[in-house]
Design a protein around this motif. Structure first.
Motif, PDB file in Angstrom:
ATOM      1  N   GLU A  48      -1.821   3.612  -3.632  1.00 21.65           N
ATOM      2  CA  GLU A  48      -2.887   4.697  -3.482  1.00 21.65           C
ATOM      3  C   GLU A  48      -3.105   4.645  -1.912  1.00 21.65           C
ATOM      4  OE1 GLU A  48      -4.934   7.191  -5.450  1.00 21.65           O
ATOM      5  OE2 GLU A  48      -3.616   5.117  -6.572  1.00 21.65           O
ATOM      6  N   ALA A  49      -3.012   3.865  -1.181  1.00 18.76           N
ATOM      7  CA  ALA A  49      -3.630   4.233   0.056  1.00 18.76           C
ATOM      8  C   ALA A  49      -2.085   5.101   1.153  1.00 18.76           C
ATOM      9  CB  ALA A  49      -3.494   3.174   1.136  1.00 18.76           C
ATOM     10  N   PHE A 149     -12.912  -1.134  -9.977  1.00 15.53           N
ATOM     11  CA  PHE A 149     -12.129  -0.378 -10.979  1.00 15.53           C
ATOM     12  C   PHE A 149     -10.932   0.925 -11.352  1.00 15.53           C
ATOM     13  CE2 PHE A 149     -15.734  -3.715 -12.647  1.00 15.53           C
ATOM     14  CZ  PHE A 149     -14.542  -4.601 -12.511  1.00 15.53           C
ATOM     15  N   ALA A 150     -10.988   0.947 -10.452  1.00 22.30           N
ATOM     16  CA  ALA A 150     -10.839   2.716  -9.795  1.00 22.30           C
ATOM     17  C   ALA A 150      -9.071   3.036 -11.319  1.00 22.30           C
ATOM     18  CB  ALA A 150     -10.971   3.181  -8.784  1.00 22.30           C
ATOM     19  N   SER A 151      -9.223   3.998 -11.508  1.00 23.96           N
ATOM     20  CA  SER A 151      -8.166   4.234 -12.564  1.00 23.96           C
ATOM     21  C   SER A 151      -7.479   5.740 -12.275  1.00 23.96           C
ATOM     22  CB  SER A 151      -8.249   4.212 -14.168  1.00 23.96           C
ATOM     23  OG  SER A 151      -9.350   4.829 -14.283  1.00 23.96           O
ATOM     24  N   ARG A 164     -13.549   5.347 -13.177  1.00 29.91           N
ATOM     25  CA  ARG A 164     -13.953   3.788 -13.415  1.00 29.91           C
ATOM     26  C   ARG A 164     -12.996   3.356 -14.976  1.00 29.91           C
ATOM     27  NH1 ARG A 164     -18.553   1.453 -13.271  1.00 29.91           N
ATOM     28  NH2 ARG A 164     -17.993  -0.296 -12.408  1.00 29.91           N
ATOM     29  N   GLU A 165     -13.003   2.121 -15.270  1.00 29.80           N
ATOM     30  CA  GLU A 165     -11.927   1.561 -16.578  1.00 29.80           C
ATOM     31  C   GLU A 165     -13.318   0.715 -17.014  1.00 29.80           C
ATOM     32  OE1 GLU A 165      -8.740   0.503 -17.803  1.00 29.80           O
ATOM     33  OE2 GLU A 165      -8.083   2.354 -16.747  1.00 29.80           O
ATOM     34  N   LEU A 187      -4.128   2.771 -12.494  1.00 27.93           N
ATOM     35  CA  LEU A 187      -4.322   3.421 -11.428  1.00 27.93           C
ATOM     36  C   LEU A 187      -3.325   4.282 -10.517  1.00 27.93           C
ATOM     37  CD1 LEU A 187      -6.171   5.336  -8.848  1.00 27.93           C
ATOM     38  CD2 LEU A 187      -5.986   3.358  -7.669  1.00 27.93           C
ATOM     39  N   ASN A 188      -1.527   3.739 -10.823  1.00 23.69           N
ATOM     40  CA  ASN A 188      -0.779   4.053  -9.945  1.00 23.69           C
ATOM     41  C   ASN A 188       0.211   2.703 -10.043  1.00 23.69           C
ATOM     42  OD1 ASN A 188      -0.204   2.054  -8.077  1.00 23.69           O
ATOM     43  ND2 ASN A 188      -1.747   3.628  -6.674  1.00 23.69           N
ATOM     44  N   GLU A 189       1.690   3.151  -9.966  1.00 22.40           N
ATOM     45  CA  GLU A 189       2.326   2.081 -10.303  1.00 22.40           C
ATOM     46  C   GLU A 189       3.294   2.055  -8.779  1.00 22.40           C
ATOM     47  OE1 GLU A 189       7.120   1.547 -12.154  1.00 22.40           O
ATOM     48  OE2 GLU A 189       5.527   2.843 -13.563  1.00 22.40           O
TER      49      GLU A 189
END
Length: 256
Positions: A48-49, A149-151, A164-165, A187-189
């Motif tokens: 994510e960063a 819990f960020a998606s 948030r989940e 959030l990502n792969e």
């Protein structure tokens, strides 16, 4: 808004594909000769960063790990993924065995202040202890807003819009920067580090520090008395009819 300075925590854990074994003396789990890798939730935080930097939303990614010398391998992986520089807070032996989220949170908070970062991104939990505490405590020590819990994360003129989940579904919140975010699975792969980037990562700056450099006392607050394997699941029983099933459940006191 100027580009953000981002701090990412990267914990070295026993690889998710390894079957964990308890030591014969019940003091912990076997780690010698066992494959380790970056905590999967921290890989998501790292990804994510990197995506923020690719969008010119972040200017620098600083990766941090607390633990033994082998943590430098984990940090080099993070640098190969796209981190700019690394800080290894070295903790060895018995001290590392007693290192708890409370200590790590204090170290992260001190580094965040010293490095003047705008955003701390951590995995929601580590797959070894499953504590799910470090992000929340880091936010509390810094007195920063937290989005756990960020998606989904979007940057919006000095704020973050975070999905948030939660148990009931999804929750949308907005927090002001600086802030702490913890990442969930969706959030990502995360990307794989390419060979050229692995080679480049060897030349990126990696600073070695000690908890005392940040005036953090890592004396353990708790003592592990015993580590046990989960009980072996008992064999099931076959029944011939629903009536027989209900009777067995009644006999076991599981239904009235």
């Amino acid at each position: 808004m100027s580009a953000l300075r981002v701090l990412v925590g990267c914990k070295r854990v026993i690889d998710y594909a390894v079957k964990v074994r308890v030591k014969p003396d019940k003091t912990g789990v076997v780690t010698d000769g066992v494959k380790h890798s970056m905590n999967p939730f921290d890989e998501i935080a790292m990804e994510e960063a990197i995506r923020m930097k690719e969008k010119k939303l972040a200017s620098e990614i600083i990766v941090v790990s607390c633990g033994p010398s082998q943590c430098q391998e984990t940090l080099r992986t993070a640098l190969a993924m796209g981190g700019d520089r690394a800080i290894h807070v070295q903790v060895e032996g018995k001290e590392y065995e007693g290192l708890q989220p409370f200590h790590v949170s204090k170290i992260f908070a001190k580094i965040a202040q010293e490095e003047k970062v705008d955003l701390v991104v951590l995995g929601k939990q580590a797959i070894d202890d499953d504590c799910n505490q470090t992000g929340q405590m880091t936010a509390a020590i810094l007195d920063w807003p937290q989005a756990t819990f960020a998606s989904k994360v979007e940057i919006d003129s000095g704020s973050l819009k975070v999905t948030r989940e939660i148990d009931g579904g999804l929750e949308n919140i907005k927090v002001k920067l600086p802030a702490v975010v913890t990442t969930d699975l969706r959030l990502n792969e995360p990307r794989y580090a390419t060979l050229p980037n692995i080679m480049k990562a060897k030349k990126k700056p990696l600073t070695v520090k000690k908890p005392s450099d940040y005036a953090v006392d890592i004396s353990p607050r708790q003592e592990v008395l015993s580590v046990e394997d989960p009980p072996v699941r008992e064999a099931g029983q076959k029944v011939e009819s629903v009536e027989q099933l209900v009777q067995k459940l009644r006999d076991a006191g599981l239904v009235a």
